[in-house]
Design a protein around this motif. Structure first.
Motif, PDB file in Angstrom:
ATOM      1  N   ASN A  20       0.846  -1.189   0.000  1.00  0.00           N
ATOM      2  CA  ASN A  20       0.000   0.000   0.000  1.00  0.00           C
ATOM      3  C   ASN A  20       0.884   1.243   0.000  1.00  0.00           C
ATOM      4  N   ILE A  21       0.261   2.398   0.077  1.00  0.00           N
ATOM      5  CA  ILE A  21       1.032   3.642   0.015  1.00  0.00           C
ATOM      6  C   ILE A  21       2.004   3.748   1.188  1.00  0.00           C
ATOM      7  N   ALA A  22       1.620   3.167   2.347  1.00  0.00           N
ATOM      8  CA  ALA A  22       2.514   3.198   3.506  1.00  0.00           C
ATOM      9  C   ALA A  22       3.771   2.366   3.248  1.00  0.00           C
ATOM     10  N   SER A  23       3.637   1.276   2.504  1.00  0.00           N
ATOM     11  CA  SER A  23       4.804   0.437   2.179  1.00  0.00           C
ATOM     12  C   SER A  23       5.792   1.219   1.331  1.00  0.00           C
ATOM     13  N   TRP A  24       5.286   1.851   0.283  1.00  0.00           N
ATOM     14  CA  TRP A  24       6.144   2.659  -0.599  1.00  0.00           C
ATOM     15  C   TRP A  24       6.761   3.819   0.170  1.00  0.00           C
ATOM     16  N   SER A  25       5.953   4.456   1.001  1.00  0.00           N
ATOM     17  CA  SER A  25       6.442   5.613   1.761  1.00  0.00           C
ATOM     18  C   SER A  25       7.565   5.210   2.705  1.00  0.00           C
ATOM     19  N   TYR A  67       4.425   3.911 -12.529  1.00  0.00           N
ATOM     20  CA  TYR A  67       3.955   2.555 -12.791  1.00  0.00           C
ATOM     21  C   TYR A  67       2.820   2.124 -11.866  1.00  0.00           C
ATOM     22  N   GLU A  68       2.895   2.529 -10.610  1.00  0.00           N
ATOM     23  CA  GLU A  68       1.854   2.136  -9.663  1.00  0.00           C
ATOM     24  C   GLU A  68       0.703   3.135  -9.614  1.00  0.00           C
ATOM     25  N   LYS A  69       0.913   4.312 -10.206  1.00  0.00           N
ATOM     26  CA  LYS A  69      -0.118   5.351 -10.235  1.00  0.00           C
ATOM     27  C   LYS A  69      -0.591   5.731  -8.828  1.00  0.00           C
ATOM     28  N   LEU A  70       0.346   5.740  -7.890  1.00  0.00           N
ATOM     29  CA  LEU A  70       0.018   6.110  -6.516  1.00  0.00           C
ATOM     30  C   LEU A  70       0.503   7.523  -6.229  1.00  0.00           C
ATOM     31  N   LYS A  71      -0.293   8.277  -5.522  1.00  0.00           N
ATOM     32  CA  LYS A  71       0.126   9.611  -5.103  1.00  0.00           C
ATOM     33  C   LYS A  71       0.849   9.525  -3.764  1.00  0.00           C
ATOM     34  N   PRO A  72       1.958  10.228  -3.613  1.00  0.00           N
ATOM     35  CA  PRO A  72       2.663  10.207  -2.321  1.00  0.00           C
ATOM     36  C   PRO A  72       1.812  10.838  -1.233  1.00  0.00           C
ATOM     37  N   ASP A  73       1.970  10.348  -0.027  1.00  0.00           N
ATOM     38  CA  ASP A  73       1.233  10.929   1.096  1.00  0.00           C
ATOM     39  C   ASP A  73       2.130  11.897   1.860  1.00  0.00           C
ATOM     40  N   GLN A  74       1.589  12.437   2.920  1.00  0.00           N
ATOM     41  CA  GLN A  74       2.314  13.442   3.705  1.00  0.00           C
ATOM     42  C   GLN A  74       3.592  12.863   4.291  1.00  0.00           C
ATOM     43  N   PHE A  75       3.538  11.621   4.758  1.00  0.00           N
ATOM     44  CA  PHE A  75       4.706  10.979   5.369  1.00  0.00           C
ATOM     45  C   PHE A  75       5.855  10.913   4.368  1.00  0.00           C
ATOM     46  N   THR A  76       5.541  10.496   3.147  1.00  0.00           N
ATOM     47  CA  THR A  76       6.578  10.380   2.119  1.00  0.00           C
ATOM     48  C   THR A  76       7.214  11.730   1.829  1.00  0.00           C
ATOM     49  N   LEU A  77       6.369  12.732   1.579  1.00  0.00           N
ATOM     50  CA  LEU A  77       6.891  14.041   1.184  1.00  0.00           C
ATOM     51  C   LEU A  77       7.674  14.707   2.315  1.00  0.00           C
ATOM     52  N   CYS A  78       7.217  14.524   3.556  1.00  0.00           N
ATOM     53  CA  CYS A  78       7.959  15.107   4.684  1.00  0.00           C
ATOM     54  C   CYS A  78       9.336  14.465   4.814  1.00  0.00           C
ATOM     55  N   ALA A  79       9.404  13.149   4.565  1.00  0.00           N
ATOM     56  CA  ALA A  79      10.694  12.462   4.649  1.00  0.00           C
ATOM     57  C   ALA A  79      11.647  12.975   3.573  1.00  0.00           C
ATOM     58  N   ILE A  80      11.141  13.178   2.365  1.00  0.00           N
ATOM     59  CA  ILE A  80      11.985  13.665   1.265  1.00  0.00           C
ATOM     60  C   ILE A  80      12.400  15.113   1.515  1.00  0.00           C
TER      61      ILE A  80
END
Length: 439
Positions: free
Chosen positions: A155-160, A185-198
């Motif tokens: 899920n998005i949490a796994s990718w994040s 490829y997965e057509k998933l939008k990043p969530d807040q956790f991902t973007l804050c980490a980056i």
């Protein structure tokens, strides 16, 4: 009450049971609610213990809420005790209980988490994500990636979690490739956790980091995300570390809510890039609006004083630390040694080192010795050199070895200088590239 139950208790215990069974929390559901809504994790555990003593039937919910409370206590013995209890009650097939237990172990003893994960009869995406985060936190990113690749469903949490792991360990290129794969490829939008980490590492990536950070800001704007404290602070921190103080201030002013972390990001960013007056102004503004500075805020403002050579102002900020109910840390003392050393006040710097409660580390000693070299004062350096030499580690302190050798040359201690050079050769000492004690 059945007679057999009554015979189990002495008179005081029997009265206690009768009172409990007649109280508002007499049913199993009431006990569960009491555990869930307890005022503290310790209280939840106490209620759960009392529940057993009173022979109230235990179900999966009471165990689950108790486990959740125990996770906050970071108590390995207690978690192991509950684990044994779960085995005894036969709840090992309950994936929610086992996932909660896994999460608790991952925060206290990751070896126990690994053993439990291997034994789990059923795994969910949550359990896989917990292990990915755990391996990442322990620095084993390759194993985290292996688990990520093995996952039957992500899920998005796994990718994040995996993207954040790459960025947090400095492997930005792999993180960016995985982010690209997730988007394209997965057509998933990043969530807040991902973007804050980056965003958290963009400030350490130079020009590429600033470009990436601006792109993330554009994504947030296009998708009309609210600038809450978390994402707003991450943007402020990114812009400030990249040197775009005006952009950081604009984002800060657009945030509906701010906290001490937001203010500290601005102050530290300004100090890092030499905006001394701006850092001091922000510090005063923060105090005027009633936000109490924390330890990192003082690190930022003291660094600003070091950059500006503001000795007396630095003294005042340092004294303010205890006035705010905080205790100076090693990095605050290091700032003061830098400040006095840069100004040539080597006696004051030496006095700080002698009086500081925590033991001075090599950053403190290196800063002091560097100031002695800059100000051509071998006598001050000679007071501490022998003690510092005993603390040197060949694998980490190559810069200090060189510094001490140079100081011996400056003091015309030729034999000592030659001894240091031979020591460096014998211990295979190498100075780290870019090593410096200038802040």
């Amino acid at each position: 009450m059945p007679l057999i139950l009554c015979r189990r208790f002495k008179q005081p215990q029997l009265i206690q049971v009768v009172l409990l069974l007649s109280s508002p929390i007499s049913t199993s559901s009431s006990w569960i609610s009491a555990i869930k809504n307890a005022s503290s994790p310790c209280k939840s555990v106490q209620i759960y213990t009392q529940m057993h003593r009173q022979f109230i039937p235990v179900d999966s919910f009471s165990v689950l809420y108790t486990l959740t409370a125990c996770t906050h206590l970071h108590n390995l013995s207690l978690l192991r005790h509950l684990h044994a209890h779960i085995l005894k009650l036969g709840f090992t097939s309950n994936v929610y209980i086992m996932s909660s237990l896994l999460n608790g172990y991952s925060n206290v003893c990751f070896d126990d988490a690994c053993a439990l994960f291997d034994e789990m009869p059923e795994r969910t995406t949550v359990t896989w994500n917990t292990m990915i985060t755990g391996f990442s936190r322990s620095g084993n990113v390759d194993t985290a990636r292996s688990l990520f690749d093995e996952m039957p469903l992500r899920n998005i949490a796994s990718w994040s979690s995996m993207i954040a792991a790459y960025f947090n360990c400095g492997r930005q290129r792999k993180g960016l490739r995985l982010l690209h794969e997730m988007l394209i490829y997965e057509k998933l939008k990043p969530d807040q956790f991902t973007l804050c980490a980056i965003l958290g590492v963009c400030g350490r990536m130079g020009t590429i980091g600033s470009i990436l950070g601006k792109s993330i800001h554009g994504f947030i704007t296009r998708n009309e995300w609210e600038l809450n404290v978390e994402i707003g602070t991450a943007l402020v921190d990114m812009y400030a570390k990249c040197g775009f103080l005006k952009a950081a201030s604009v984002v800060f002013d657009m945030m509906r809510d701010t906290n001490v972390i937001s203010w500290t990001a601005l102050i530290c960013g300004a100090a890092q890039h030499g905006y001394v007056n701006e850092a001091r102004t922000m510090f005063e503004r923060m105090q005027n609006v009633g936000v109490k500075p924390n330890e990192f805020t003082f690190t930022g403002i003291l660094n600003a004083c070091v950059h500006g050579g503001l000795v007396e102002e630095g003294r005042g900020y340092f004294e303010m630390i205890e006035e705010c109910g905080l205790k100076p840390k090693i990095y605050h003392y290091c700032c003061m040694v830098d400040l006095f050393g840069k100004a040539g006040k080597l006696e004051d710097a030496y006095e700080v080192i002698m009086r500081m409660p925590p033991k001075a580390n090599m950053n403190v000693w290196g800063s002091f010795l560097y100031s002695c070299k800059v100000h051509d004062n071998f006598k001050m350096a000679e007071r501490v050199i022998d003690g510092v030499i005993e603390m040197l580690r060949p694998e980490k302190d190559g810069g200090v070895y060189n510094l001490i050798a140079d100081l011996f040359v400056m003091g015309e201690k030729w034999d000592d200088a030659e001894r240091m050079r031979r020591l460096m050769v014998n211990q295979n000492v190498r100075k780290a590239r870019g090593s410096s004690f200038i802040r």
